[in-house]
Design an enzyme around this catalytic site. Sequence first.
Site, PDB file in Angstrom:
ATOM      1  N   ILE A 111       1.104  -0.856   0.165  1.00 49.94           N
ATOM      2  CA  ILE A 111       0.238   0.134   0.040  1.00 49.94           C
ATOM      3  C   ILE A 111       1.166   0.883  -0.065  1.00 49.94           C
ATOM      4  CG2 ILE A 111      -0.008   0.027   2.863  1.00 49.94           C
ATOM      5  CD1 ILE A 111      -3.071   1.056   2.233  1.00 49.94           C
ATOM      6  N   CYS A 112       0.832   2.216  -0.512  1.00 51.65           N
ATOM      7  CA  CYS A 112       1.544   3.048  -0.698  1.00 51.65           C
ATOM      8  C   CYS A 112       2.564   4.087  -1.001  1.00 51.65           C
ATOM      9  CB  CYS A 112       0.793   3.817   0.847  1.00 51.65           C
ATOM     10  SG  CYS A 112       1.294   5.899   0.748  1.00 51.65           S
ATOM     11  N   GLY A 113       3.716   3.811  -0.537  1.00 52.83           N
ATOM     12  CA  GLY A 113       4.222   4.568  -1.023  1.00 52.83           C
ATOM     13  C   GLY A 113       5.666   2.715  -1.018  1.00 52.83           C
ATOM     14  N   ALA A 114       5.280   1.552  -0.963  1.00 52.22           N
ATOM     15  CA  ALA A 114       5.147   0.579  -0.828  1.00 52.22           C
ATOM     16  C   ALA A 114       5.002   0.401  -2.291  1.00 52.22           C
ATOM     17  CB  ALA A 114       4.824  -0.625  -0.142  1.00 52.22           C
ATOM     18  N   THR A 115       4.053   1.179  -3.097  1.00 49.46           N
ATOM     19  CA  THR A 115       3.682   0.609  -3.810  1.00 49.46           C
ATOM     20  C   THR A 115       4.683   1.054  -5.324  1.00 49.46           C
ATOM     21  OG1 THR A 115       2.185   2.573  -4.966  1.00 49.46           O
ATOM     22  CG2 THR A 115       1.166  -0.029  -3.904  1.00 49.46           C
TER      23      THR A 115
END
Length: 207
Positions: A111-115
């Site tokens: 999710i979010c920055g991990a993507t």
Amino acid sequence: MNEITKATVHVAVYDTFSDWEIGFATAHVNGPLWQKNPGRYEVKTVGPSLEPITTAGGLRILPDLALADLRPEDSAMLVLAGNDLFPTEAYVPFTAKAREFLDAGVPVAAICGATGGLALAGLLDDREHTSNAAEFLNSLGYGGAHLYRDEPAVTDRDLITAAANAPVDFARAIFERLDVYEPHVLDSWYKLYGAKDPAGFYELMSA
């Protein structure tokens, strides 16, 4: 009575970890209430090492496991929350581990920055996915723009992706992939937490 053998959902933790993005998922995966097979899953944290990390909210977490010791065959899923490290070398071991999981057929949820980290690693180039915005991923120069979907959460094979403002949809996709709830129970769960419809609460109580 035979003791249930628990499967472990591993949550990656690192400095600047976005606490709020995985709370719905971890609380309900780890808690047996309404589950199809209560007690089937447990949640454990995995860090760069066994040293404490500090989340974006200022919480200190002592990881249960070091990333180097995590094996896909010992895990039901790897969950990656948002962070400020994703474009740096510090995050490369986590995207490498995500690749290892996907290659082994073990699901990854980001999710979010991990993507963004997955995009930089080329892991979104051949899978439908979402993120905070198409512009965010495009700014990274990745090769999967044609597979971007403007949705709160997207599942393609063993990869779940979600936007930062969609922690409930992220959790629902995780529950679906892990088969945590019967479909009608999951619908009621989402009615309560996603649609904010109090009828979902009464449906869950009757379940």
